[in-house]
Write an enzyme that holds these catalytic residues in place. Structure first.
Site, PDB file in Angstrom:
ATOM      1  N   ASN A   7      17.584  56.705  19.978  1.00 19.84           N
ATOM      2  CA  ASN A   7      18.721  56.850  19.431  1.00 19.84           C
ATOM      3  C   ASN A   7      19.877  58.128  20.163  1.00 19.84           C
ATOM      4  OD1 ASN A   7      20.923  57.957  17.436  1.00 19.84           O
ATOM      5  ND2 ASN A   7      20.050  56.686  15.725  1.00 19.84           N
ATOM      6  N   HIS A  43      24.160  54.791  15.963  1.00 19.16           N
ATOM      7  CA  HIS A  43      24.305  54.331  14.508  1.00 19.16           C
ATOM      8  C   HIS A  43      25.998  54.884  14.288  1.00 19.16           C
ATOM      9  CE1 HIS A  43      22.832  54.780   9.961  1.00 19.16           C
ATOM     10  NE2 HIS A  43      24.234  54.588  10.025  1.00 19.16           N
ATOM     11  N   GLU A  70      22.806  50.220  14.332  1.00 16.91           N
ATOM     12  CA  GLU A  70      22.630  50.590  12.957  1.00 16.91           C
ATOM     13  C   GLU A  70      23.918  50.943  12.293  1.00 16.91           C
ATOM     14  OE1 GLU A  70      18.142  52.932  13.511  1.00 16.91           O
ATOM     15  OE2 GLU A  70      20.005  53.960  13.096  1.00 16.91           O
ATOM     16  N   HIS A 190      13.109  57.470  11.600  1.00 16.77           N
ATOM     17  CA  HIS A 190      13.536  58.615  10.725  1.00 16.77           C
ATOM     18  C   HIS A 190      12.474  59.746  10.737  1.00 16.77           C
ATOM     19  CE1 HIS A 190      17.053  60.020   8.581  1.00 16.77           C
ATOM     20  NE2 HIS A 190      16.218  61.155   8.150  1.00 16.77           N
TER      21      HIS A 190
END
Length: 237
Positions: A7, A43, A70, A190
């Site tokens: 990410n 995201h 996301e 996460h």
């Protein structure tokens, strides 16, 4: 082997803090893939405080591995994903003002909405994943949406692991087994890190992909980006 998707939100955060284009998000995405990562995750949020909607469009031309977007499927997000057509979309119920994702979907309460959104993305050839807490009883209603995968929200595991409590992985293992029995693929993400990743994937069966951003970029400050991607891949091997 479990795939590593990086990410890159925090790279965009750093860029936006100063203005201009340093660090260059597109170059970082290229480099991360060259270093061995099997995917890039972003995201975008409505306020574009890190990833901008234009970044998603630009990255489409750069990501040659797996592109995962996301976000909360508000109309603007849905339109963006349908325009970009990434390999995967992960549906996350984050509030507009959330600092970071902090809960998974209630797939019973939101069953109709999720099925509609999942259907729209799948009709456009985009693999779907639903961000979920490790609650085994929710897996059946997740499967009823016809999603391809779920992504297990791993913050609770990370917190318990940091306290020395390895029992926190048990709900994840049970949820993964239930989801697999229902034909769902398993992703996770996460607060996964170099410290807790190997134990997680060794205990939770069938994890196809982990999405890691904050910890990986923070660790890269000490180890260097190329080194830390390699270190994560070793944890997954």
């Amino acid at each position: 082997m479990t795939k590593l998707s990086v990410n890159i939100n925090k790279i965009a955060t750093l860029r936006n803090a100063r203005g201009g284009n340093v660090p260059d998000l597109l170059k970082v995405a290229r480099d991360i893939q060259d270093f061995g990562a099997e995917g890039i995750t972003i995201h975008p949020r409505p306020d574009e405080r890190h990833i901008r909607y234009q970044d998603a469009l630009d990255l489409k031309e750069v990501v040659r591995t797996e592109f995962n977007i996301e976000g909360n499927p508000i109309p603007e997000f849905v339109d963006l994903v349908l325009k970009v057509k990434p390999d995967q979309v992960t549906l996350v119920p984050d509030a507009v003002d959330a600092i970071t994702s902090n809960a998974g979907w209630d797939t019973v309460k939101h069953a109709s909405f999720l099925k509609e959104v999942v259907g729209e993305f799948k009709r456009n050839g985009i693999r779907t994943s639903i961000f979920m807490d490790p609650v085994p009883s929710m897996m059946e209603s997740a499967a009823a949406t016809e999603t391809d995968r779920i992504e297990l929200y791993t913050e609770a595991y990370a917190v318990s692991f940091a306290r020395g409590d390895k029992q926190g992985v048990l709900p994840y293992a049970e949820s993964a087994r239930k989801a697999t029995d229902l034909g769902l693929g398993i992703n996770a993400g996460h607060d996964l890190s170099l410290d807790n990743l190997h134990f997680f994937v060794s205990q939770v069966p069938g994890v196809l992909e982990v999405s890691i951003g904050h910890a990986l970029i923070a660790e890269a400050l000490y180890f260097g980006l190329q080194n830390v991607v390699s270190m994560y891949l070793q944890k997954l091997s």
